[in-house]
Design an enzyme around this catalytic site. Structure first.
Site, PDB file in Angstrom:
ATOM      1  N   HIS A 377     -20.316  -5.222  -3.977  1.00 21.18           N
ATOM      2  CA  HIS A 377     -19.064  -4.670  -3.461  1.00 21.18           C
ATOM      3  C   HIS A 377     -18.863  -3.196  -3.720  1.00 21.18           C
ATOM      4  O   HIS A 377     -17.781  -2.683  -3.461  1.00 21.18           O
ATOM      5  CB  HIS A 377     -17.874  -5.414  -4.063  1.00 21.18           C
ATOM      6  CG  HIS A 377     -17.629  -6.756  -3.448  1.00 21.18           C
ATOM      7  ND1 HIS A 377     -16.818  -6.934  -2.356  1.00 21.18           N
ATOM      8  CD2 HIS A 377     -18.106  -7.981  -3.765  1.00 21.18           C
ATOM      9  CE1 HIS A 377     -16.790  -8.208  -2.039  1.00 21.18           C
ATOM     10  NE2 HIS A 377     -17.572  -8.877  -2.874  1.00 21.18           N
ATOM     11  N   LYS A 568      -3.105   0.999  -1.350  1.00 13.51           N
ATOM     12  CA  LYS A 568      -4.369   0.488  -1.873  1.00 13.51           C
ATOM     13  C   LYS A 568      -4.375   0.828  -3.355  1.00 13.51           C
ATOM     14  O   LYS A 568      -3.507   1.569  -3.821  1.00 13.51           O
ATOM     15  CB  LYS A 568      -5.575   1.120  -1.163  1.00 13.51           C
ATOM     16  CG  LYS A 568      -5.457   2.649  -1.025  1.00 13.51           C
ATOM     17  CD  LYS A 568      -6.609   3.256  -0.249  1.00 13.51           C
ATOM     18  CE  LYS A 568      -6.548   3.042   1.246  1.00 13.51           C
ATOM     19  NZ  LYS A 568      -7.642   2.281   1.797  1.00 13.51           N
ATOM     20  N   ARG A 569      -5.350   0.316  -4.125  1.00 11.58           N
ATOM     21  CA  ARG A 569      -5.426   0.719  -5.517  1.00 11.58           C
ATOM     22  C   ARG A 569      -5.531   2.246  -5.613  1.00 11.58           C
ATOM     23  O   ARG A 569      -6.131   2.886  -4.736  1.00 11.58           O
ATOM     24  CB  ARG A 569      -6.645   0.053  -6.193  1.00 11.58           C
ATOM     25  CG  ARG A 569      -6.449  -1.428  -6.447  1.00 11.58           C
ATOM     26  CD  ARG A 569      -5.242  -1.692  -7.324  1.00 11.58           C
ATOM     27  NE  ARG A 569      -5.466  -1.245  -8.679  1.00 11.58           N
ATOM     28  CZ  ARG A 569      -5.819  -2.043  -9.687  1.00 11.58           C
ATOM     29  NH1 ARG A 569      -5.965  -3.340  -9.499  1.00 11.58           N
ATOM     30  NH2 ARG A 569      -6.010  -1.541 -10.888  1.00 11.58           N
ATOM     31  N   LYS A 574     -10.545   7.110  -3.429  1.00 13.17           N
ATOM     32  CA  LYS A 574      -9.730   6.775  -2.265  1.00 13.17           C
ATOM     33  C   LYS A 574      -8.871   7.962  -1.815  1.00 13.17           C
ATOM     34  O   LYS A 574      -8.288   7.945  -0.739  1.00 13.17           O
ATOM     35  CB  LYS A 574      -8.862   5.554  -2.569  1.00 13.17           C
ATOM     36  CG  LYS A 574      -9.667   4.248  -2.739  1.00 13.17           C
ATOM     37  CD  LYS A 574      -8.760   3.083  -3.096  1.00 13.17           C
ATOM     38  CE  LYS A 574      -9.497   1.788  -3.359  1.00 13.17           C
ATOM     39  NZ  LYS A 574      -9.783   1.000  -2.130  1.00 13.17           N
ATOM     40  N   THR A 676     -10.563  -3.354   3.457  1.00 13.96           N
ATOM     41  CA  THR A 676     -10.035  -4.435   4.295  1.00 13.96           C
ATOM     42  C   THR A 676      -8.601  -4.121   4.698  1.00 13.96           C
ATOM     43  O   THR A 676      -8.123  -4.636   5.717  1.00 13.96           O
ATOM     44  CB  THR A 676     -10.069  -5.797   3.566  1.00 13.96           C
ATOM     45  OG1 THR A 676      -9.484  -5.637   2.267  1.00 13.96           O
ATOM     46  CG2 THR A 676     -11.485  -6.309   3.449  1.00 13.96           C
ATOM     47  N   LYS A 680      -6.344  -4.853   8.334  1.00 13.78           N
ATOM     48  CA  LYS A 680      -4.995  -5.427   8.479  1.00 13.78           C
ATOM     49  C   LYS A 680      -4.119  -4.495   9.303  1.00 13.78           C
ATOM     50  O   LYS A 680      -3.365  -4.944  10.167  1.00 13.78           O
ATOM     51  CB  LYS A 680      -4.361  -5.638   7.103  1.00 13.78           C
ATOM     52  CG  LYS A 680      -5.125  -6.560   6.186  1.00 13.78           C
ATOM     53  CD  LYS A 680      -4.587  -6.471   4.743  1.00 13.78           C
ATOM     54  CE  LYS A 680      -5.611  -6.957   3.744  1.00 13.78           C
ATOM     55  NZ  LYS A 680      -5.259  -6.576   2.357  1.00 13.78           N
TER      56      LYS A 680
HETATM   57  C1  LIG Z   1      -5.897  -5.696   1.553  1.00  8.19           C
HETATM   58  C2  LIG Z   1      -5.412  -5.424   0.195  1.00  8.19           C
HETATM   59  C3  LIG Z   1      -6.129  -4.557  -0.640  1.00  8.19           C
HETATM   60  C4  LIG Z   1      -7.377  -3.825  -0.185  1.00  8.19           C
HETATM   61  O1  LIG Z   1      -6.986  -2.595   0.372  1.00  8.19           O
HETATM   62  P1  LIG Z   1      -8.064  -1.431   0.670  1.00  8.19           P
HETATM   63  O2  LIG Z   1      -7.287  -0.451   1.469  1.00  8.19           O
HETATM   64  O3  LIG Z   1      -9.160  -2.062   1.460  1.00  8.19           O
HETATM   65  O4  LIG Z   1      -8.499  -0.906  -0.635  1.00  8.19           O
HETATM   66  C5  LIG Z   1      -5.651  -4.328  -1.909  1.00  8.19           C
HETATM   67  N1  LIG Z   1      -4.526  -4.912  -2.349  1.00  8.19           N
HETATM   68  C6  LIG Z   1      -3.788  -5.729  -1.575  1.00  8.19           C
HETATM   69  C7  LIG Z   1      -2.536  -6.334  -2.109  1.00  8.19           C
HETATM   70  C8  LIG Z   1      -4.211  -6.029  -0.277  1.00  8.19           C
HETATM   71  O5  LIG Z   1      -3.494  -6.867   0.478  1.00  8.19           O
END
Ligand SMILES: *Cc1c(COP(=O)(O)O)cnc(C)c1O
Length: 835
Positions: A377, A568-569, A574, A676, A680
């Site tokens: 990952h 995101k985190r 990032k 991911t 979304k």
């Molecule tokens: C989808 C999701 C992530 C992943 O987000 P990235 O932008 O791909 O890092 C992290 N936390 C939550 C709560 C999510 O729903």
């Protein structure tokens, strides 16, 4: 373990076992809710908490899941089918109630039944605590995969840990992140089923003893261990309207009932009992580090606990059905390792096959390397786990011996392939030499697996060119790509009911099972009436998001502004920092009156920082300070708003994604494995501004360059630039960036907090900044200008939005799981026994 003996005098008959199916209509559901509320929970009209009606509804649904769950299990047993076990330290499930309603197909019935009793479903549902048993993308991927496996009727079981405390709750105080423990199960969870009869005993510590078995074969056993019990709790995973319910089995650590007799006799009985508590610490808390490792002993304990308990569970079932004949084991079982976290499974499966089931090394290794598959990952070296040999010696001495033997045989293979290349052997060894010797868990996973996959096309390519090149040279056939996906059940049908209805009305509801059908939307992008309705739905979702923002942080988001979102985190790679530098740039423009053709913009940022990650926490503080300065300046009114949304989690994302116009995916190229969140947003009709990183590349391919705002260095350019990166020259050449740095360095955003942003300023100006924030600033601002201009033409923007949703079919986790099954698992779909 259960205190009851097996039934001996009782002979239960059909009258005991056979039950009529439960009603799925409003009346039947209402009747059960009433029953559980009054009789099981003992509530009456004095009860004011929304919790009890919620729990009554949850149990009502659980009954209906249970009916179908047993039939799924029965179908799997009858078919004697091949199965896959998805091993993951994280499952970021979020809320369960609405997902159960959607997948069982009883949402409207339940809503009506409750309404008839004066209850509002939405109110009950919104009180549910998220199951936050994961950090971010990796854990949420595991949850999406389970949904897809159940929907595709694949016999896949998830194995994880039942953490008492999930991901911490994030509070923001004076702009700083504070962490609060998340005791998510304080009120119990109605969705789990304890299965004490399947408890396993897990060993730690001790030593190896050699002996000759009954046939005279030399054998080893692990003795004098301190054991911990693993008690399984099963969570039902419903497929979409197919009566198929798969299982997520979560292990809880419990003490054995044995006493330390020495202490007991010494009269310290209470101390001896209290000691037992330590065993239960193993599943007390999720480690809150995303994309980096803690290196703590407790974490290694968690990893082994999961691996050993899950493999024992599979073995118990195998031996029950097939006895000690393992010839078919590899043909019937596959373990998918979600990152290196469960990589110790390779050695533990070997140990169980040899020490507990009497196989010799050769057959045991043949089985192991035909059943293990590993998903990588990350490309960040700091996330690749290494465990000190010293720790292994103390905690898992027998497992370490097996790792040494795997390594010796593996290095012999390397030596015979590349004779005399001792440098290569040193590079590839499972043991990293040095002042502290360490076990390289990713290498153990690769050596022990028949499949190694990355999670997006670029990521998989970079893995075989870089991190895993030596292994690719040796075993090119093992390596493959499986681009991530997300489930459209949660991330479209459930979280965006307005759009769901409109899609159903326009193209039918087939997309919920087959997301490629969204392609049928594309022609409607040219239909003005369709666009008008699309905009109205987005507008409604923006109102809902604005309301949430207002409630949580008291910032007003006017709904006609562009909603520009990065959640995101928080991690340097990032580049939330790049985003906030652009916000400062917009603020500068407003202050200097450069606001001709201005697009009003609301910038929303959210995400948790690992509690020990200093820079990430500084970035949160900077975002909050910039937000405060911008929002309280009257010149920004109607032009710019900035908010940091606290406690980003799955249930918040369900409100955020539908209400977003612009999706920020701006990581340094070559660093984000897939992402991911990007998928979304795309599904919900947001347009992406992004770099050529992770799955962004594939998103752009699907939607077309004209519907994506691209900027920034490529992964290759980032690597080329290293060694002679000169951010100060970049800043000197770019007056906009110069102005941003001047404002930042003047202390404008930290007037009574002198020097707090020095570390951030230093990294931006450092030639060793691995994330090259300054290098991408200009390109980013230009892309933001293109986005702003596109947004001013609402018809044009709506067209882009529609096309993003229309071309998002590829990013369904159903597609991803279909590929895992086609290339790695080779499972047959097994429909459940009909009701
Ligand atoms: C989808 C999701 C992530 C992943 O987000 P990235 O932008 O791909 O890092 C992290 N936390 C939550 C709560 C999510 O729903």
């Amino acid at each position: 373990m259960s205190p009851f003996k097996d039934l001996s005098r009782s002979q239960p008959n059909d009258a005991f076992y056979d039950l009529p199916p439960l009603g799925m209509d409003a009346t039947a559901i209402a009747a059960d809710v009433r029953h559980y509320f009054a009789h099981t929970m003992g509530q009456d009209r004095n009860s004011r908490s929304a919790y009890y009606p919620y729990e009554a509804l949850a149990i009502t649904l659980r009954d209906r899941l249970m009916e179908r769950w047993k039939r799924t299990r029965q179908a799997h047993n009858d078919a004697d089918c091949k199965r896959t076990y998805y091993l993951s330290l994280e499952f970021l499930m979020g809320r369960t109630l609405c997902n159960a309603l959607l997948n069982l197909g009883v949402h409207d019935a339940a809503e009506q039944g409750l309404y008839d009793m004066g209850l509002v479903l939405e109110e009950l549902a919104s009180g549910e605590r998220d199951a936050g048993l994961g950090n971010g993308g990796l854990g949420r991927l595991a949850a999406c995969f389970l949904d897809s496996c159940a929907t595709l009727e694949l016999p896949v079981k998830g194995y994880g840990l039942r953490y008492e405390y999930g991901m911490f709750r994030q509070l923001i105080e004076d702009g700083h992140q504070l962490e609060e423990p998340d005791h998510w199960m304080r009120d119990g969870s109605p969705w789990e089923l304890e299965r004490p009869e399947y408890t396993q005993r897990i060993q730690f510590g001790g030593r190896t003893e050699r002996y000759k078995d009954a046939t005279g074969r030399p054998a080893a056993r692990w003795v004098d261990t301190r054991d911990v019990l693993a008690v399984p709790y099963d969570v039902p995973i419903p497929g979409y309207r197919n009566d198929n319910i798969n299982t997520l089995r979560l292990w809880k650590a419990a003490a054995t009932d044995e006493f330390d007799l020495g202490e007991f006799n010494a009269g310290s009985y209470p101390e001896s009992v209290a000691q037992k508590n330590a065993a239960e610490h193993i599943t007390m808390v999720l480690y809150p580090n995303d994309a980096s490792e803690s290196g703590k002993e407790l974490r290694l304990r968690q990893q082994f606990f999961l691996a050993s308990a899950s493999i024992k569970d599979v073995m118990r079932e195998w031996v029950r059905l097939k006895g000690k004949n393992f010839s078919e084991f590899a043909a019937k079982n596959c373990f998918q390792l979600n990152d290196t976290h469960p990589a110790i499974s390779v050695a533990e499966l070997m140990r169980q096959l040899m020490d507990e089931h009497d196989l010799d090394w050769g057959p045991a290794w043949a089985i192991t390397t035909k059943t293990m598959a590993y998903t990588n990952h990350t490309l960040l070296p700091e996330a690749l786990e290494r465990w000190p040999v010293r720790l292994f010696e103390q905690l898992l001495p027998r497992v370490l011996e097996i790792i040494y033997e795997i390594n010796a045989r593996f290095l012999a293979e390397v030596a015979s392939r590349w004779p005399g290349d001792s440098e290569r052997q040193r590079r590839m060894s499972l043991i990293e030499e040095g002042h502290e010797r360490q076990v390289r868990m990713a290498y153990l996973a690769i050596v022990g697996s028949f499949s190694v996959n990355g999670v997006a096309a670029l990521h998989s390519k970079l893995l075989v060119e870089g991190l895993f090149k030596d292994f690719y040279d040796l075993w090119p056939h093992k390596f493959n790509n499986k681009t991530n996906g997300v489930t459209q059940r949660r991330w479209l049908a459930l979280c965006n009911p307005g759009l769901r209805e409109f899609l159903d009305e326009t193209i039918g509801d087939g997309w919920v099972r087959d997301l490629d059908q969204l392609e049928r939307l594309a022609p409607y992008a040219n239909d003005a009436v369709f666009r008008q309705r699309w905009r109205a739905i987005k507008q409604e979702n923006k109102r809902r998001l604005a309301q949430t923002v207002k409630q949580l942080v008291h910032v007003e988001f006017p709904e006609e502004a562009m909603f520009d979102v990065q959640v995101k985190r928080i991690h340097e790679y990032k580049r939330q920092l790049l985003n906030i530098l652009h916000v400062i740039h917009l603020y500068n423009r407003i202050k200097r009156g450069d606001t001709r053709d201005w697009t009003p913009r609301c910038v929303l940022i959210g995400g948790k920082a690992a509690p020990g990650y200093y820079m990430a926490k500084q970035i949160i503080k900077l975002i909050n300070n910039v937000a405060r300065a911008v929002n309280r300046d009257p010149d920004t009114e109607g032009r710019l708003r900035v908010a940091f949304l606290p406690d980003y989690r799955v249930s918040l994302m369900e409100v955020i994604a539908p209400g977003t116009d612009l999706s920020e995916q701006i990581s340094t190229a070559g660093k984000e494995a897939s992402g991911t969140g990007n998928m979304k947003f795309m599904m919900n009709g947001a347009v992406t501004i992004g770099t050529l990183d992770g799955a962004n590349i594939e998103i752009r391919e699907q939607v077309g360059d004209e519907n994506f705002f691209l900027f920034g260095l490529t992964a290759a350019e980032v690597e080329q630039r290293r060694g002679h990166y000169d951010p100060n020259a970049v800043i000197a050449r770019d007056s906009a960036l110069q102005d941003v740095m001047n404002l930042l360095e003047s202390g404008h955003f930290n007037q009574f907090e002198g020097g707090i942003f020095d570390a951030i300023i230093h990294t931006i100006r450092s030639p060793h900044d691995p994330w090259m924030t300054a290098a991408d600033f200009q390109g980013y601002c230009e892309a933001q200008e293109r986005a702003a201009a596109a947004y001013r033409d609402q018809e044009h923007w709506t067209r882009m939005s529609i096309l993003n949703t229309a071309h998002s079919g590829f990013f369904s986790s159903d597609r991803t799981i279909g590929e895992y099954n086609r290339d790695i698992w080779h499972l047959d779909a097994v429909p459940p026994v009909p009701l």
